[in-house]
Motif scaffolding. Structure first.
Motif, PDB file in Angstrom:
ATOM      1  N   GLY A  11    -109.431  13.462  25.736  1.00 16.35           N
ATOM      2  CA  GLY A  11    -110.828  13.859  25.577  1.00 16.35           C
ATOM      3  C   GLY A  11    -111.449  13.082  24.441  1.00 16.35           C
ATOM      4  O   GLY A  11    -110.808  12.852  23.410  1.00 16.35           O
ATOM      5  N   ASP A  34    -111.840  12.249  29.633  1.00 13.99           N
ATOM      6  CA  ASP A  34    -113.024  13.101  29.726  1.00 13.99           C
ATOM      7  C   ASP A  34    -113.892  12.857  28.497  1.00 13.99           C
ATOM      8  O   ASP A  34    -113.359  12.717  27.381  1.00 13.99           O
ATOM      9  CB  ASP A  34    -112.626  14.579  29.765  1.00 13.99           C
ATOM     10  CG  ASP A  34    -112.131  15.014  31.151  1.00 13.99           C
ATOM     11  OD1 ASP A  34    -111.855  14.130  31.992  1.00 13.99           O
ATOM     12  OD2 ASP A  34    -112.019  16.239  31.369  1.00 13.99           O
ATOM     13  N   TYR A  36    -117.133  14.189  26.121  1.00 13.32           N
ATOM     14  CA  TYR A  36    -118.005  15.310  25.775  1.00 13.32           C
ATOM     15  C   TYR A  36    -119.129  14.775  24.907  1.00 13.32           C
ATOM     16  O   TYR A  36    -118.890  14.203  23.841  1.00 13.32           O
ATOM     17  CB  TYR A  36    -117.223  16.369  24.994  1.00 13.32           C
ATOM     18  CG  TYR A  36    -117.982  17.663  24.772  1.00 13.32           C
ATOM     19  CD1 TYR A  36    -117.676  18.803  25.494  1.00 13.32           C
ATOM     20  CD2 TYR A  36    -119.025  17.726  23.838  1.00 13.32           C
ATOM     21  CE1 TYR A  36    -118.381  19.990  25.301  1.00 13.32           C
ATOM     22  CE2 TYR A  36    -119.733  18.900  23.647  1.00 13.32           C
ATOM     23  CZ  TYR A  36    -119.408  20.040  24.375  1.00 13.32           C
ATOM     24  OH  TYR A  36    -120.116  21.215  24.188  1.00 13.32           O
ATOM     25  N   CYS A  48    -115.813   7.497  32.783  1.00 10.42           N
ATOM     26  CA  CYS A  48    -114.788   8.512  32.579  1.00 10.42           C
ATOM     27  C   CYS A  48    -114.546   9.323  33.845  1.00 10.42           C
ATOM     28  O   CYS A  48    -115.264   9.190  34.834  1.00 10.42           O
ATOM     29  CB  CYS A  48    -115.190   9.441  31.430  1.00 10.42           C
ATOM     30  SG  CYS A  48    -116.653  10.412  31.784  1.00 10.42           S
ATOM     31  N   ARG A  49    -113.522  10.174  33.792  1.00 10.31           N
ATOM     32  CA  ARG A  49    -113.214  11.051  34.918  1.00 10.31           C
ATOM     33  C   ARG A  49    -114.235  12.166  35.008  1.00 10.31           C
ATOM     34  O   ARG A  49    -114.743  12.495  36.061  1.00 10.31           O
ATOM     35  CB  ARG A  49    -111.817  11.648  34.701  1.00 10.31           C
ATOM     36  CG  ARG A  49    -111.372  12.589  35.810  1.00 10.31           C
ATOM     37  CD  ARG A  49    -110.064  13.243  35.463  1.00 10.31           C
ATOM     38  NE  ARG A  49    -110.240  14.284  34.446  1.00 10.31           N
ATOM     39  CZ  ARG A  49    -109.406  15.304  34.291  1.00 10.31           C
ATOM     40  NH1 ARG A  49    -108.328  15.397  35.051  1.00 10.31           N
ATOM     41  NH2 ARG A  49    -109.620  16.201  33.362  1.00 10.31           N
ATOM     42  N   ARG A  50    -114.524  12.751  33.858  1.00  9.63           N
ATOM     43  CA  ARG A  50    -115.468  13.866  33.849  1.00  9.63           C
ATOM     44  C   ARG A  50    -116.333  13.814  32.589  1.00  9.63           C
ATOM     45  O   ARG A  50    -115.825  13.566  31.501  1.00  9.63           O
ATOM     46  CB  ARG A  50    -114.696  15.184  33.895  1.00  9.63           C
ATOM     47  CG  ARG A  50    -115.616  16.371  33.838  1.00  9.63           C
ATOM     48  CD  ARG A  50    -115.011  17.648  34.376  1.00  9.63           C
ATOM     49  NE  ARG A  50    -115.995  18.713  34.174  1.00  9.63           N
ATOM     50  CZ  ARG A  50    -115.721  20.004  34.212  1.00  9.63           C
ATOM     51  NH1 ARG A  50    -114.489  20.396  34.459  1.00  9.63           N
ATOM     52  NH2 ARG A  50    -116.659  20.911  34.012  1.00  9.63           N
ATOM     53  N   HIS A  51    -117.607  14.003  32.776  1.00 13.81           N
ATOM     54  CA  HIS A  51    -118.539  14.057  31.652  1.00 13.81           C
ATOM     55  C   HIS A  51    -118.910  15.509  31.413  1.00 13.81           C
ATOM     56  O   HIS A  51    -119.481  16.159  32.284  1.00 13.81           O
ATOM     57  CB  HIS A  51    -119.788  13.222  31.997  1.00 13.81           C
ATOM     58  CG  HIS A  51    -120.898  13.361  30.993  1.00 13.81           C
ATOM     59  ND1 HIS A  51    -122.198  13.065  31.287  1.00 13.81           N
ATOM     60  CD2 HIS A  51    -120.898  13.737  29.685  1.00 13.81           C
ATOM     61  CE1 HIS A  51    -122.962  13.266  30.206  1.00 13.81           C
ATOM     62  NE2 HIS A  51    -122.200  13.684  29.231  1.00 13.81           N
ATOM     63  N   TRP A  52    -118.567  15.997  30.221  1.00 20.74           N
ATOM     64  CA  TRP A  52    -118.951  17.346  29.832  1.00 20.74           C
ATOM     65  C   TRP A  52    -120.220  17.205  29.005  1.00 20.74           C
ATOM     66  O   TRP A  52    -120.162  16.727  27.877  1.00 20.74           O
ATOM     67  CB  TRP A  52    -117.857  18.006  28.995  1.00 20.74           C
ATOM     68  CG  TRP A  52    -116.525  18.103  29.670  1.00 20.74           C
ATOM     69  CD1 TRP A  52    -115.680  17.079  29.991  1.00 20.74           C
ATOM     70  CD2 TRP A  52    -115.882  19.299  30.109  1.00 20.74           C
ATOM     71  NE1 TRP A  52    -114.547  17.557  30.597  1.00 20.74           N
ATOM     72  CE2 TRP A  52    -114.644  18.931  30.677  1.00 20.74           C
ATOM     73  CE3 TRP A  52    -116.227  20.665  30.070  1.00 20.74           C
ATOM     74  CZ2 TRP A  52    -113.758  19.860  31.208  1.00 20.74           C
ATOM     75  CZ3 TRP A  52    -115.333  21.586  30.582  1.00 20.74           C
ATOM     76  CH2 TRP A  52    -114.116  21.184  31.153  1.00 20.74           C
ATOM     77  N   PHE A  65    -113.536  22.390  27.521  1.00 23.13           N
ATOM     78  CA  PHE A  65    -113.227  20.953  27.449  1.00 23.13           C
ATOM     79  C   PHE A  65    -111.855  20.731  26.796  1.00 23.13           C
ATOM     80  O   PHE A  65    -110.998  20.020  27.342  1.00 23.13           O
ATOM     81  CB  PHE A  65    -114.340  20.260  26.652  1.00 23.13           C
ATOM     82  CG  PHE A  65    -114.024  18.880  26.134  1.00 23.13           C
ATOM     83  CD1 PHE A  65    -114.008  17.788  26.997  1.00 23.13           C
ATOM     84  CD2 PHE A  65    -113.773  18.652  24.776  1.00 23.13           C
ATOM     85  CE1 PHE A  65    -113.742  16.501  26.514  1.00 23.13           C
ATOM     86  CE2 PHE A  65    -113.501  17.382  24.297  1.00 23.13           C
ATOM     87  CZ  PHE A  65    -113.487  16.307  25.171  1.00 23.13           C
ATOM     88  N   CYS A  69    -107.992  19.059  28.207  1.00 21.28           N
ATOM     89  CA  CYS A  69    -107.472  17.802  27.639  1.00 21.28           C
ATOM     90  C   CYS A  69    -106.100  18.016  27.001  1.00 21.28           C
ATOM     91  O   CYS A  69    -105.801  19.107  26.513  1.00 21.28           O
ATOM     92  CB  CYS A  69    -108.429  17.275  26.572  1.00 21.28           C
ATOM     93  SG  CYS A  69    -110.065  16.889  27.214  1.00 21.28           S
TER      94      CYS A  69
END
Ligand SMILES: Nc1ncnc2c1ncn2[C@@H]1O[C@H](COP(=O)(O)OP(=O)(O)O)[C@@H](O)[C@H]1O
Ligand SMILES: [Mg+2]
Length: 359
Positions: A11, A34, A36, A48-52, A65, A69
């Motif tokens: 993360g 990920d 954030y 990225c894989r996931r945007h928080w 989050f 991670c």
């Protein structure tokens, strides 16, 4: 700490270009990443894989989050220390620690910390009100640079004071924020030391680049620095002393002024990968982004040996609207994926590998 295995999730707090290049390096080592950050559109969020998307005080989202991670890091030093505490409360490790972050967020604390471990800085005075400035200016010899204690970057939040007549304007320029007034340093050149310290306590430095700033923003970093070996060694030793004293984990950049007689004056440090290290992936065995990932994952550090002389040129504002037809075939181009070229905005950089090193 047992090494974080490839395939795990890293993360990153912060969505800028440093996060994007960290994500690229982590992905190459087999990690998922990920991001954030509060922004809806951000350079790292697109890699990225996931945007928080959330605020740094959103306890619920930060917690979720952190739980998603295996290890968390940051690409931006002004993340509130409270956000890092929320993450650590979940049991997920966050590197670098709160100490590196807290000290580097405040220029007065930063200078006191450096002086406390025997690293010289510019003489300075803490400024809490405009009434403090005139006596401090006198004590510093009549010229000083007023800098906000917190949140300055790329020369923002700074104003030179060369006579008492400048005080009112300078104080207005910094919006009356708590400041330090620093003695002006007549440096011969500026350098920085990129240093890594791993969660195992292993340290490594790269050859220090010579940095040229324009309008308070880094323009060019080049290696070799042109300094004598003993000056470079002294600079590298200071950076190692600093990361050891902080218990820092990850990459850190120590910016230094070099005086004409070779003495070193530390300016500031960033507890993260740094623009003046952007040449390292192309010119060294191991670059700063990969090294940072190794360090926070408890892997052995990579070899920082420099393989080429190199020059890194920042593409700022309009210069970042690159015409591919105008590139030299040898230029290694990195663009950050920013859609709008505002003045002073870092859009990308070019690294030129010059002579291969023979030694
Ligand atoms: N005390 C000083 N004397 C002379 N020049 C300075 C001094 N402090 C900063 N500068 C110049 O301004 C630049 C930006 O200042 P710095 O403190 O590094 O702030 P930033 O956080 O914006 O990078 C430095 O790289 C250097 O060129
Ligand atoms: Mg700086």
């Amino acid at each position: 700490m047992t090494p974080v295995a490839p395939g795990s999730v890293i993360g990153i707090l912060g969505g800028g270009q440093l996060g994007r290049m960290l994500a690229n390096a982590a992905q190459r080592l087999g990690f998922d990443v990920d991001i954030y950050c509060p922004e809806a559109v951000a350079p790292a969020a697109r890699a990225c894989r996931r945007h928080w998307q959330g605020a740094y005080d959103d306890t619920a989202l930060l917690t979720e989050f952190a739980k998603a991670c295996d290890v968390v890091t940051l690409e931006f030093e002004n993340i509130p220390v409270a956000a890092t505490e929320i993450i650590e409360a979940t049991g997920t490790h966050l590197f670098p620690g709160a100490k590196s972050l807290a000290v580097s967020q405040d220029r007065a604390d930063e200078k006191a910390f450096l002086n406390g471990i025997g690293i010289a800085t510019a003489d300075y005075r803490v400024i809490d009100s405009d009434l403090d400035i005139a006596p401090a200016l006198l004590e510093l010899g009549g010229t000083g640079l007023l800098k906000t204690r917190r949140e300055g970057y790329d020369g923002k939040g700074q104003a030179w004071i060369r006579s008492p007549h400048d005080i009112a304007t300078a104080w207005a320029d910094v919006l009356g924020a708590p400041c330090v007034l620093e003695a002006g340093i007549a440096f011969e050149r500026e350098i920085s030391v990129l240093v890594a310290r791993s969660s195992r306590g292993e340290t490594a430095t790269w050859a220090p680049p010579h940095n040229v700033h324009r309008d308070g923003i880094l323009a060019i970093s080049s290696v070799p620095s042109g300094l004598p070996h003993d000056v470079e060694q002294a600079a590298r030793a200071q950076a190692i002393r600093l990361v050891d004293a902080l218990g820092h984990v990850g990459v850190l950049a120590l910016e230094l002024f070099v005086l004409p007689d070779g003495r070193l004056i530390a300016n500031e440090f960033a507890p993260r990968v740094h623009n003046s290290g952007h040449w390292t992936p192309e010119a060294c065995q191991t670059g700063q982004f990969e090294q940072h990932i190794r360090a926070i994952c408890g892997w052995p550090l990579g070899d920082t040996r420099r393989l080429f002389d190199a020059e890194m040129v920042n593409l700022i504002g309009e210069a970042g609207l690159v015409d591919p037809d105008k590139l030299s075939p040898g230029d290694v181009l990195t663009l950050y994926g920013k859609h709008e070229a505002r003045p002073g905005r870092k859009m990308g950089h070019i690294t030129r590998r010059l002579n291969p090193r023979k030694d």
